[in-house]
Each structure stands twice: as structure tokens, then as C-alpha cells.
Design an enzyme around this catalytic site. Structure first.
Site, PDB file in Angstrom:
ATOM      1  N   HIS A   1     -10.512  40.212-123.350  1.00  0.00           N
ATOM      2  CA  HIS A   1      -9.332  39.999-122.508  1.00  0.00           C
ATOM      3  C   HIS A   1      -8.533  41.267-122.234  1.00  0.00           C
ATOM      4  CE1 HIS A   1      -7.258  40.213-126.337  1.00  0.00           C
ATOM      5  NE2 HIS A   1      -6.116  40.279-125.694  1.00  0.00           N
TER       6      HIS A   1
HETATM    7  C1  UD1 Z   1      -1.202  39.027-123.744  1.00  0.00           C
HETATM    8  C2  UD1 Z   1      -0.734  40.162-124.664  1.00  0.00           C
HETATM    9  C3  UD1 Z   1      -1.897  40.621-125.528  1.00  0.00           C
HETATM   10  C4  UD1 Z   1      -2.543  39.472-126.253  1.00  0.00           C
HETATM   11  C5  UD1 Z   1      -2.964  38.426-125.228  1.00  0.00           C
HETATM   12  C6  UD1 Z   1      -3.629  37.227-125.821  1.00  0.00           C
HETATM   13  C7  UD1 Z   1       0.986  41.655-123.708  1.00  0.00           C
HETATM   14  C8  UD1 Z   1       1.222  42.986-123.142  1.00  0.00           C
HETATM   15  N1  UD1 Z   1      -0.312  41.328-123.886  1.00  0.00           N
HETATM   16  O1  UD1 Z   1      -2.169  39.558-122.850  1.00  0.00           O
HETATM   17  O2  UD1 Z   1      -1.395  41.540-126.494  1.00  0.00           O
HETATM   18  O3  UD1 Z   1      -3.652  39.937-126.983  1.00  0.00           O
HETATM   19  O4  UD1 Z   1      -1.782  38.004-124.540  1.00  0.00           O
HETATM   20  O5  UD1 Z   1      -4.037  36.384-124.784  1.00  0.00           O
HETATM   21  O6  UD1 Z   1       1.907  40.925-123.974  1.00  0.00           O
HETATM   22  N2  UD1 Z   1      -2.616  33.739-117.461  1.00  0.00           N
HETATM   23  C9  UD1 Z   1      -2.875  32.435-117.145  1.00  0.00           C
HETATM   24  N3  UD1 Z   1      -2.316  31.478-117.936  1.00  0.00           N
HETATM   25  C10 UD1 Z   1      -1.518  31.760-118.997  1.00  0.00           C
HETATM   26  C11 UD1 Z   1      -1.256  33.113-119.301  1.00  0.00           C
HETATM   27  C12 UD1 Z   1      -1.830  34.091-118.529  1.00  0.00           C
HETATM   28  O7  UD1 Z   1      -3.580  32.129-116.205  1.00  0.00           O
HETATM   29  O8  UD1 Z   1      -1.050  30.837-119.680  1.00  0.00           O
HETATM   30  C13 UD1 Z   1      -3.244  34.797-116.637  1.00  0.00           C
HETATM   31  C14 UD1 Z   1      -2.315  35.311-115.569  1.00  0.00           C
HETATM   32  O9  UD1 Z   1      -3.049  35.563-114.435  1.00  0.00           O
HETATM   33  C15 UD1 Z   1      -1.805  36.608-116.135  1.00  0.00           C
HETATM   34  C16 UD1 Z   1      -2.986  37.072-116.980  1.00  0.00           C
HETATM   35  O10 UD1 Z   1      -3.592  35.886-117.472  1.00  0.00           O
HETATM   36  O11 UD1 Z   1      -1.457  37.529-115.165  1.00  0.00           O
HETATM   37  C17 UD1 Z   1      -2.589  37.924-118.118  1.00  0.00           C
HETATM   38  O12 UD1 Z   1      -1.555  37.306-118.898  1.00  0.00           O
HETATM   39  P1  UD1 Z   1      -0.459  38.211-119.645  1.00  0.00           P
HETATM   40  O13 UD1 Z   1       0.472  37.373-120.436  1.00  0.00           O
HETATM   41  O14 UD1 Z   1       0.158  39.166-118.698  1.00  0.00           O
HETATM   42  O15 UD1 Z   1      -1.307  39.094-120.620  1.00  0.00           O
HETATM   43  P2  UD1 Z   1      -2.603  38.799-121.534  1.00  0.00           P
HETATM   44  O16 UD1 Z   1      -3.728  39.565-120.961  1.00  0.00           O
HETATM   45  O17 UD1 Z   1      -2.798  37.347-121.804  1.00  0.00           O
END
Ligand code: UD1
Length: 385
Positions: free
Chosen positions: A223
Site C-alpha cells: 500500500h
Molecule cells: C494510511 C497511512 C499509512 C498506513 C495506512 C494503512 C498516512 C500518511 N498514511 O495510508 O501510514 O500504513 O494508512 O492503510 O496517514 N481510501 C479508500 N477508503 C478508505 C481510506 C482510503 O478508498 O477508507 C483510498 C482513498 O482513495 C485514499 C487512498 O486510499 O486517497 C489512500 O488513503 P490515505 O488515508 O490517504 O492513506 P493510506 O495509503 O491508506
């Protein structure tokens, strides 16, 4: 004592669960009770990324949800700060407790400190030394602002001392995630791999019916933006999994929303979904992941938490990163994982070395299931002073 504890993203939930339970346990006998208000920033919002963990780990519903959702880092952090400031002004707590290293952790730490509220960081002192990782920035800022820093291992305490954190703010208490692992191991062991697959397989999959993986499977999670966002990194990685690893093993891959988006964008989704030896699952729950980990021959991951769980369970692990903030989990330090970055030749080499390895469980000092207890005792004492 009035506390606000904060969660935002998936890896926070297994860290807050034992803390909340320990506060409740303390309140049963204490004269001066702790009032704990749980704030969810809403960084993760899908049922499978958030609500499912609350249910599985018996975390009470958040008292307040800031519903910030996704966005760029500045958007996510800015929106969280604006919303959390209102909560703090209204609630006026004695202490804010943050866990881990996600954007929610950083945002709420800055707001607390700006309003002169005492700040406590659980999982302090981890350092990868890699400032291109958003989590490293989050850790450094949070630790610099914190009044009470609870570290999972002695190396993390040393990191803080080197940065000039006074000794009396640092408390080596062990790894709170292992409290959760210990509490849930028996229930996880009861699950069957086949039913986990059946219940979580992504709807686009043509693989239907019964699977017998005979415990000869590898587990994949990816991820990190550095692995899944650049096409030139992600595409060869996926091809290596599809074309080489599946010759030896069935691969089970619970997929993060970010990686799923990229698979589609880079037109790999159909190949992955239709591969007979690769099983693509929705993001799975806590017990399901633990069960899959317990039965895996090998883990290929870029997750920090899974490195720790592999260490305790002994699952041979390839960590698809060039550095780690969790060196106690490395094979060279007695743990189960080895750093392989995202170079296919390095990954291939270590993959074949690792395939023949036996499970080698190891518990670093104070990863004993009692970390939350030590944290709450210390918090209470610090308020009596
Ligand atoms: C976040 C944390 C990371 C952790 C990871 C676990 C930060 C900087 N990063 O990264 O340290 O290891 O969580 O998953 O805080 N999305 C969905 N549904 C959700 C959440 C996210 O579809 O419920 C998608 C969205 O398109 C979003 C992308 O995933 O833009 C990334 O989500 P985001 O919370 O920005 O960061 P993670 O990569 O999940």
C-alpha cells in the site's frame, strides 16, 4: 482526568483497543475515574478499513467523528486540524493521546500543543531515517511535541534521547499492538482459511467455489505510495508476483484501496483477477489477517505492523522497503523479516532464500501483552504528581 484519544486510519485501531480497555478496567476500581472521549478523524472511512475493526476489536463507537476523508496530505492534515481544534476548545481535556504515525496523529498533535494541552504519544521513537516517508515526518513532529512518549523498544527510546528528548518524558513500555495480537489469537485460530477466502474474495473474481490452499500459500500486502504509485515500480512487482512467485505458491492478496486503484490504472487488474493461483481479497478484518498470517509460508509486505506481527508469529517475511523504523523485527536482529526494497533481483534472491525457512517466533522485550497496563499506570502517576 479527562482524555481525548485519537484514531484516524486502520493501523491505529489495534493500538487504541487495548488502551481503551485498560482505561475501563482502571475505572472499575479507581476513586478518580478517567473520562475518555474517542475521536475518529475519519481518514479511513470504508467499512472494511474502519468500522469492521471497531466491531472485531470491541472498540466503542467514536464519540466524535471528524469525517475528514481522503485528499492530498495538506488537505487531509489541514481539514483534520480545523475540525479537531473545535473539539478541543469545546471539550477542554487534560490530555490528548495519539497513536502511531498516520496523518491523524500529526494533525491532532499540533492542534493539542498549540492549545497547550498535554500530549501523549503511544509508539514513540520509531525512526526509519527516510524523510520521503510521510509517516517519518509525522513521527518526528509528534514526538517533538509530546510530553509523554511511550516507546515499544529500547532502540526507540535511544532515538529520542539522541534527539534531545529529556529522559523523564520517555517510558519504555513495549508494543501495544502485541496486546491486541495476544488477546485475539485464540479467536483467529478458529477461523478457516477457506471461509476467509470465500467471504472476502473480490466480486470481480472468477475463482469461485472451494479452495484448498493446503497451507502452502504466500500472503501479499502492498500500500505504500513509493511501491504502488510509480508505474515503473508497481508493474514489475506485480508481474514478478504473477509470473514467478505463483510457480511455487498460491498467493493471497488482501488489497488496499490505493493498490486496487493502481492495478486498474495500469491495466493489470484483469490479469491479477483472472490468475488461477492468485487470490485477490477485499481488505480483510483483524482476525482474518491474523489467521492468514498464522498459516502463511511467507509474507511479502510493505506494512510496518505486519513486520511486527510476523516477528511474534515467526512468519518468514520479505519487507518491500529499503529501510525500517522497526529494526527489532529484522532477521539479523533475531526477528523474521528481511529488507528487500523494490528491486526485483533483490526480492527474487531473498524470496528463494526465504522459501525454505521455518517459522521462528520471537518476542522482543516487553512485547508481552501488558503494554496498555503500563501506559495507563504511568499516565495516572503523571497526573498525581
Ligand atoms: C494510511 C497511512 C499509512 C498506513 C495506512 C494503512 C498516512 C500518511 N498514511 O495510508 O501510514 O500504513 O494508512 O492503510 O496517514 N481510501 C479508500 N477508503 C478508505 C481510506 C482510503 O478508498 O477508507 C483510498 C482513498 O482513495 C485514499 C487512498 O486510499 O486517497 C489512500 O488513503 P490515505 O488515508 O490517504 O492513506 P493510506 O495509503 O491508506
Amino acid at each position: 482526568m479527562k482524555i481525548i484519544s485519537v484514531v484516524g486510519a486502520r493501523p491505529n485501531f489495534m493500538k487504541i483497543a487495548p488502551f481503551i480497555r485498560e482505561v475501563e478496567r482502571y475505572n472499575k476500581t479507581a476513586d478518580h475515574k478517567i473520562q475518555n472521549i474517542l475521536v475518529h478523524t475519519g481518514q479511513h472511512y470504508d467499512i472494511r478499513m474502519s468500522e469492521a475493526f471497531f466491531k472485531a476489536l470491541n472498540i466503542p463507537d467514536p464519540d466524535i467523528n471528524l469525517e475528514v476523508g481522503s485528499g492530498t496530505h495538506a488537505e487531509q492534515i489541514g481539514n483534520t486540524m480545523i475540525a479537531f481544534e473545535k473539539v478541543l476548545l469545546e471539550q477542554n481535556p487534560d490530555l490528548v493521546v495519539v497513536v502511531g504515525d498516520v496523518n491523524a496523529t500529526l494533525s491532532c498533535s499540533v492542534v493539542a500543543k498549540k492549545l497547550n494541552v498535554r500530549l501523549c504519544h503511544i509508539e514513540a521513537g520509531l525512526r526509519s531515517g527516510d524523510m520521503s516517508m510521510p509517516e517519518e515526518i509525522n513521527r518526528i513532529v509528534t514526538d517533538r511535541l509530546s510530553d509523554l512518549l511511550f516507546t515499544p523498544d529500547r532502540l526507540s527510546s535511544e532515538n529520542l534521547k539522541k534527539e534531545g528528548t529529556p529522559d523523564d518524558k520517555i517510558f519504555f513500555v513495549g508494543n501495544i499492538m502485541i496486546d491486541t495480537l495476544q488477546d485475539n489469537l485464540v479467536n483467529a485460530q478458529k477461523l478457516s482459511i477457506e471461509s476467509i477466502i470465500r467471504e472476502n474474495i473480490i466480486p470481480e473474481s472468477n475463482l469461485s467455489g472451494a479452495f484448498t490452499v493446503d497451507n502452502k500459500y504466500g500472503l501479499v500486502t502492498l500500500h505504500r505510495p513509493s511501491n504502488v504509485d510509480p508505474e515503473e515500480v508497481f508493474v514489475p512487482l506485480v508481474k514478478f508476483l504473477l509470473n514467478e512467485v505463483t510457480r511455487d505458491l498460491v498467493l493471497i492478496w488482501p488489497i488496499h484501496p490505493r493498490a486496487r486503484k493502481r492495478l486498474k490504472e495500469y491495466r493489470l487488474f484483469d490479469d491479477v483477477v483472472n490468475h488461477p493461483s492468485l487470490i485477490l481479497l477485499e481488505p480483510v478484518g483483524y482476525h482474518e489477517m491474523l489467521r492468514l498470517n498464522l498459516g502463511a509460508r511467507i509474507m511479502l509486505t510493505d506494512s510496518g505492523g505486519l513486520q511486527e506481527e510476523c516477528c511474534v508469529l515467526g512468519t518468514p517475511c520479505l519487507t518491500l522497503r529499503w529501510n525500517t523504523e522497526r529494526p527489532v523485527t529484522l532477521r539479523k536482529n533475531g526477528g523474521a523479516s528481511v529488507l528487500v526494497g523494490n528491486s526485483i533481483s533483490v526480492i527474487r534472491n531473498e524470496y528463494y532464500n526465504t522459501l525454505s525457512m521455518e517459522r521462528n517466533p520471537k518476542r522482543p522485550e516487553l512485547w508481552d501483552g501488558h503494554t496498555a497496563n503500563r501506559i495507563v499506570e504511568t499516565l495516572v502517576k503523571s497526573f498525581e504528581q
